[in-house]
Scaffold this active site. Structure first.
Site, short mmCIF file in Angstrom:
data_model
loop_
_atom_site.label_atom_id
_atom_site.label_comp_id
_atom_site.label_asym_id
_atom_site.label_seq_id
_atom_site.Cartn_x
_atom_site.Cartn_y
_atom_site.Cartn_z
N GLY A 46 1.86 0.70 -2.40
CA GLY A 46 1.32 0.02 -3.57
C GLY A 46 0.37 0.93 -4.31
N GLN A 51 -6.71 2.87 -9.52
CA GLN A 51 -6.51 4.17 -8.87
C GLN A 51 -6.01 5.25 -9.82
OE1 GLN A 51 -4.11 2.16 -5.60
NE2 GLN A 51 -4.92 3.92 -4.51
N CYS A 91 -4.59 4.70 2.34
CA CYS A 91 -4.70 4.49 0.91
C CYS A 91 -4.50 5.81 0.19
CB CYS A 91 -6.09 3.93 0.60
SG CYS A 91 -6.37 3.70 -1.16
N LEU A 92 -3.75 5.77 -0.90
CA LEU A 92 -3.47 6.99 -1.66
C LEU A 92 -4.75 7.59 -2.26
CD1 LEU A 92 -0.20 5.97 -3.56
CD2 LEU A 92 -0.41 7.38 -1.50
N HIS A 134 -5.20 -5.60 -0.18
CA HIS A 134 -5.63 -4.22 -0.41
C HIS A 134 -5.67 -3.90 -1.92
CE1 HIS A 134 -5.67 0.16 0.91
NE2 HIS A 134 -5.30 0.28 -0.35
N GLU A 135 -4.61 -4.29 -2.63
CA GLU A 135 -4.54 -3.96 -4.06
C GLU A 135 -5.54 -4.79 -4.88
OE1 GLU A 135 -3.07 -1.32 -4.53
OE2 GLU A 135 -1.80 -1.29 -2.77
N HIS A 138 -8.83 -3.16 -4.67
CA HIS A 138 -8.95 -2.02 -5.60
C HIS A 138 -9.40 -2.47 -6.98
CE1 HIS A 138 -7.72 1.60 -3.58
NE2 HIS A 138 -6.56 1.11 -3.18
NI NI Z 1 -5.23 1.81 -1.75
#
Ligand code: NI
Length: 169
Positions: A46, A51, A91-92, A134-135, A138
């Site tokens: 995701g 981000q 996480c990216l 999680h998203e 963010h």
């Molecule tokens: Ni993330």
């Protein structure tokens, strides 16, 4: 379509609280396409708009095995949650190879809108429930590491600093 730069912890822009989407227009559709491409390229499950330095409330994800079922959720809202599950998060925006176990609700009820502006409500569990939480975090400027103990956060920060120094050397 260009790949977007993914902000990396501890970039302060990751702490921005995103604003609701008020208009689904060509620009938003283009941003979503770019985010799909960026997510697939980075092999993430995701990617939230925050981000990629877009501070509006939407995210993309794809939990399918073949990576061919992209989903975009606009103005996501967690209506209710129940139970708990522990699972590993990465996480990216936090760096490759860094993950830790954190506690999440087992089941969530999610309200959102698709790219056509159609509202929906989903009942989700397992990995999908984890990913959604999680998203949405963010979009509120929260990273998964914020859910860890101070000691663990410190360890992760040091690991990332060391990794970046090696990268630059
Ligand atoms: Ni993330």
């Amino acid at each position: 379509m260009p790949l977007l730069d993914i902000l990396q912890y501890p970039d302060p822009r990751l702490r921005t609280k995103a604003k609701p989407v008020t208009n689904i227009d060509d620009e938003l559709r283009r941003q979503v396409e770019d985010m799909y491409e960026t997510m697939y390229h980075a092999q993430g499950l995701g990617l939230a708009a925050t981000q990629v330095n877009i501070h509006q409330r939407f995210f993309v994800m794809d939990l399918s095995e073949k990576r061919d079922q992209p989903v975009c959720v606009i103005n996501p809202e967690i209506l209710s949650q129940e139970g708990s599950q522990d699972d590993f998060h990465g996480c990216l925006s936090v760096g490759a190879g860094i993950s830790d176990k954190i506690k999440r609700a087992a089941k969530v009820r999610l309200k959102g809108m698709d790219l056509e502006g159609k509202a929906f409500e989903w009942e989700l569990e397992g990995l999908a429930a984890i990913c959604i939480q999680h998203e949405v975090d963010h979009l509120n400027g929260i990273l998964f590491i914020d859910h860890l103990s101070r000691l663990k956060q410190e360890r992760i920060r040091k690991k990332i600093e060391k990794f970046r120094r090696q990268e630059q050397a």
